[in-house]
Enzyme design. Structure first.
Site, PDB file in Angstrom:
ATOM      1  N   ARG A   1       0.833  -1.211   0.000  1.00 29.14           N
ATOM      2  CA  ARG A   1       0.000   0.000   0.000  1.00 29.14           C
ATOM      3  C   ARG A   1       0.865   1.258   0.000  1.00 29.14           C
ATOM      4  O   ARG A   1       0.580   2.217  -0.711  1.00 29.14           O
ATOM      5  CB  ARG A   1      -0.957  -0.013   1.196  1.00 29.14           C
TER       6      ARG A   1
ATOM      7  N   TYR B   1      -6.237  -0.323  -7.121  1.00 27.72           N
ATOM      8  CA  TYR B   1      -5.723  -1.616  -6.622  1.00 27.72           C
ATOM      9  C   TYR B   1      -5.094  -1.509  -5.233  1.00 27.72           C
ATOM     10  O   TYR B   1      -4.951  -0.436  -4.701  1.00 27.72           O
ATOM     11  CB  TYR B   1      -4.845  -2.342  -7.638  1.00 27.72           C
ATOM     12  N   GLU B   2      -4.804  -2.642  -4.651  1.00 28.20           N
ATOM     13  CA  GLU B   2      -4.320  -2.722  -3.255  1.00 28.20           C
ATOM     14  C   GLU B   2      -5.311  -2.113  -2.268  1.00 28.20           C
ATOM     15  O   GLU B   2      -4.904  -1.496  -1.287  1.00 28.20           O
ATOM     16  CB  GLU B   2      -2.962  -2.037  -3.118  1.00 28.20           C
ATOM     17  N   GLY B   3      -6.591  -2.321  -2.516  1.00 26.02           N
ATOM     18  CA  GLY B   3      -7.628  -1.699  -1.684  1.00 26.02           C
ATOM     19  C   GLY B   3      -7.972  -0.345  -2.259  1.00 26.02           C
ATOM     20  O   GLY B   3      -7.121   0.543  -2.283  1.00 26.02           O
TER      21      GLY B   3
ATOM     22  N   GLN C   1      -9.294   2.478   1.842  1.00 28.45           N
ATOM     23  CA  GLN C   1      -8.225   3.099   2.644  1.00 28.45           C
ATOM     24  C   GLN C   1      -8.817   4.121   3.611  1.00 28.45           C
ATOM     25  O   GLN C   1      -8.417   4.207   4.774  1.00 28.45           O
ATOM     26  CB  GLN C   1      -7.215   3.816   1.733  1.00 28.45           C
TER      27      GLN C   1
END
Lengths: 589, 589
Positions: free
Chosen positions: B296, B436-438, B443
């Site tokens: 992240r 992406y990555e949450g 977040q």
């Protein structure tokens, strides 16, 4: 993915409940027969065409793109047939001059139709959109012979139009253009030069392609005062309109673009092409601006159209996609539309689109009034409002459309990034609307630098007075408090910012530095006004109204609570002035 | 177009003048030899590699894209050679564990190197970035045998890594995943299922590809508490690491994406592939989060990197492109960088990138301190800051990077929309980092829902105290007034918003409704803090400092005057609460 649903119900609500369409039309000579019932049937049909014929070609058109084969444009599969159907159904001439075969319907219906076409297929919409712009420039400025030859065929859609302004070194600054026009003995001109970014510069629909080209006569003064406008057709027509010899112009290449792939954006070469002067020598920019102002409004509507299509699809996805627990934890798997942050994204897109649509209807009504009202004072007043709103509609609607497309893409998560889902195309397509027809920065400077000083600085205040009137009557309506109060606060900020800019008109950095923030402040406040009017109308429509109407007060409350606070930041930024922008030298950057 | 210029001068300024790098490193066992001089030589070399080897492949990689041939990925021309050169130069193992062949340098240098790689070629950067993430998860959670076999080859770059989490129906909500893992007699597992959106899922660089796959054991509880993590290599290696039989996994398709075309984002099929458990059964998500937190931060840096590259190119263009008169009208044709609205766009990108870089250095220093400081209290305190900043860096930096890319594209007008100029690629590429990555919404909810309540609600206030300390000492510095005052006001807004959210922790809608606005408010205030620190450091560096340093106070003044006002709107929106988001039923949308 869900199909596009034309928002005809909302459009009819705007016409009948919010903007008193029937009474407005009744006051305009030539539009006495136009009313909401007629509008409803036109819009229903237009929406059907957009959804059933144009939308199915949107994704495939993006994937296939237009291409150049042996110097001729080939549009994607289905475009040719769709264009033929579009013209045959009469959509090309909806608002066209009846003297040349048009249906002569109001701008109001044109602009709502434009929105639906843009939602369904932005690349396609540019063909009739540019043709209409060219038609208007010819109608206003060309001689009778050119009008008689070209207008009927362009209004019918048989021939298409294109605007050829930009050159590699002359974009915003058209004074730099170098394309030349040499007078011939027969009264025509030979046009030589290269233009870039020419939308609809060529097509394979058949018929002629009528280029309106900016060029310089041999004796032209330098700069913008030496530019003339020429009509340059792809084929030289006989007097009866049958297509003759190929003229000396060709698409040298297609631009490779971020989006609107189906649209053939051409590099156009004019190699001694035959053209005819439109309007006065050296006055071409004024003639072109007739076309460009209409085009600017059209581009704003394009932004709205893409935003509407995007938020519709994101909403449908959010109702079906199951992911995560309910807020109270009681249900393990819920549609993501239950999650507050997803709602924030969808509601933002929804209130921007609904608000922009309302403002588009009001602006188009002003155009209709400016064109036809029997009272010159009323015409002029409306014309001033159109001048004021043109940069606002162009820039703010395209910004809102892009922001809505980005938020809607975000709702789909990773799927939003994948081409097959279609959401990323909305983002790529919407992006051009912020750039072409004068970048949004140029629009903002037009607003602060040229529109605010109009009518001795009284044009904007005249509009603000209208807003205040609405707010005063809305203040008495139970259920409209939140939007009325928030809009009144936004209007205070807008008025202070306006006074600040006008008081500093002698500093050229001030209007430029404030421009983009000011335009957004103006647009959000104006949308607040539209939301106030819609709320009042929806509340009086009662509990039996259609769902799209009943939800308006709740949407207005969201606009008041979560969007209008932006006006706080915009005013503060404007009042902080230009110093922090101008402190660095160019080398320091 | 101008070439990318690695901002090494600015990085060194941050290390030496702003964040006291040498003293910080001296306190960390194992980093005693690390100082600004070493950092300078590492960063100079990394920047050179990025600019000379990686950037030249960025546009061509976008045009060519990765493709699937006979079930195997073919990366664009030059990628294979560049990857080999990258590994051979030791960049893969820069911050890798020295016990397994890494150089063991601090995160601080890793993160600055990551930024330059991302600026030069985002698609490329994902290969080493994901390999590092996988390496860290293995390093923290796998048994000694797996570590000994895999880590040296991954840290050297000989083998690459991939994270296989997402399935078609399990994205944000990983508890829904259905990939199965069946235990075998030899202690391995057979993995069966299909994953989507798998970056670097396959490549043609040679070596092995180490997939970390989330799957369910036969006896697994439902939901996130029944997920285990498995190491699944493309080739089954012998104990000595030589590649054996092909394992039962394959790239079924490549995703067709909006951007990062050079990156092979795979649909991965695991058909009874052999894998090994990493960590405890059913505890895979915790193990994966080791990797995801580092990823992240990395993704945040990707956003910054793309933004930096974009604003650099827009700035170079604006200095050369001649269009329009000078502000005072005296010169007919000037570089567009003289126009206030162009400056607004460039300065916005510049202050967001410089501010984000400063915060990235501070965050990476906290990671280094958390990993090595001899005092457990100091380690824990730093670890809390990293937890707090992880969602902020991921979401805000990628939003800022995208916004900067869009503004930078806008500076080029029509040319910005044309592929050849490269600006639209930045917009398309940056867009994935917000997803992406949450997603950035996830977040933001992590920040308001999980990070704010940490340390009994005292984590954020502990950070705010640090900011106040800086502001108090900056208040005494002549020339730092504007940024200090504006940041102090922003901090007031942030503190009020924090208290508002924490006081309503029992209403689950509150934290969700406020999340995105709150994260941006947090990020802008924190960047204000960074700008305050940079201003003080630049002022004390004096008039002889490099131009990139000398301009900092003027940039800070712009950030104070034109960016920080956004915090006004964000606070107002947060305090207006969730009601307007939650009023509509799902059907009403």
């Amino acid at each position: 993915m869900a199909n596009y649903v034309p928002p005809v119900e909302d459009m009819i609500f705007l016409l009948s409940n919010v903007f008193d369409f029937d009474r407005q039309m009744a006051a305009l000579p030539g539009f006495e027969e136009v009313n909401t019932d007629l509008a409803a049937s036109v819009l229903e049909e237009a929406g059907k065409f957009a959804a059933e014929v144009l939308e199915p070609l949107n994704r495939s058109g993006d994937e296939e793109g237009s291409r150049l084969e042996n110097g001729e444009v080939v549009t994607p599969k289905g475009f040719k047939e769709a264009y033929k159907a579009f013209s045959e159904a009469g959509w090309s001439g909806l608002s066209g001059d009846p003297d040349y075969g048009g249906q002569g319907l109001p701008r109001t219906l044109q602009i709502l139709t434009d929105e639906m076409v843009s939602s369904a297929n932005l690349s396609f919409g540019l063909f009739p959109g540019l043709t209409r712009g060219a038609t208007e420039a010819i109608g206003h400025h060309a001689g009778e012979d050119l009008k008689a030859l070209y207008l009927p065929r362009m209004i019918s859609g048989e021939w298409t139009g294109a605007m050829a302004l930009t050159e590699a070194s002359a974009g915003t600054d058209l004074g730099l253009l170098t394309t030349r026009a040499e007078p011939q003995d027969d009264g025509s001109y030979r046009i030589t030069g290269t233009k870039i970014f020419i939308s609809s510069g060529d097509q394979d629909f058949g018929g002629n392609i009528v280029h309106l080209v900016l060029a310089r006569l041999p004796d032209a003064p330098k700069g913008v005062k030496g530019i003339s406008l020429f009509l340059v057709p792809k084929f030289l027509p006989d007097a009866d309109g049958s297509l003759g010899a190929r003229n000396g112009l060709s698409a040298g290449a297609l631009e490779h673009k971020m989006g609107i792939h189906a649209q053939p954006t051409c590099v156009m070469n004019y190699d001694g092409a035959t053209g005819w002067l439109i309007g006065e020598p050296h006055r071409g920019l004024a003639a072109m601006f007739t076309m460009m102002n209409a085009e600017r409004l059209f581009v704003g509507i394009e932004g709205l159209g893409v935003g509407e299509a995007a938020v519709q699809k994101a909403t449908a996805y959010a109702k079906e996609r199951l992911q995560g627990r309910s807020l109270d934890g009681s249900r393990p798997l819920v549609p993501i539309i239950e999650h507050p942050d997803v709602r924030r994204m969808l509601l933002t897109g929804r209130v921007l689109c609904d608000g922009a649509r309302a403002l588009s209807v009001w602006t188009a009504l002003q155009m209709d009034i400016a064109g036809r009202h029997p009272d010159a004072g009323v015409r002029n007043a409306a014309d001033g409002f159109v001048a004021l709103m043109t940069p606002v509609v162009k820039a703010a609607f395209t910004d809102f459309g892009f922001e809505t497309a980005v938020l809607s893409q975000q709702v789909l998560g990773g799927h939003g990034y994948i081409r097959e889902w279609g959401m990323e195309q909305f983002v790529r397509d919407a992006r051009i609307t912020q750039i072409y027809e004068g970048t949004n920065g140029v629009q903002a400077m037009d607003l602060t630098g040229r529109k605010l000083p109009m009518e001795d600085g009284e044009l904007a205040p005249r509009f603000f007075a209208l807003v205040k009137e609405s707010l005063q009557s809305a203040a008495l309506v139970p259920g409209a408090e939140a939007i009325t109060t928030a809009t009144a606060q936004a209007l205070d900020r807008l008025e202070r910012s306006t006074a600040h800019i006008l008081a500093r008109a002698e500093d050229p950095a001030e209007a430029g530095a404030a421009a983009t923030d000011y335009l957004r402040l103006f647009a959000l406040t104006t949308l607040g006004w539209c939301w106030t009017k819609m709320t009042v109308a929806a509340l009086s429509a009662g509990a039996d109204a259609a769902p799209a109407i009943r939800r308006k007060p709740a949407l207005a409350a969201f606009f008041a609570a979560r969007i209008l606070p932006q006006t706080l930041a915009l005013e503060a930024s404007i009042l902080n002035g230009p110093d922090s922008l101008m402190a660095l030298t160019a080398d320091d950057f």
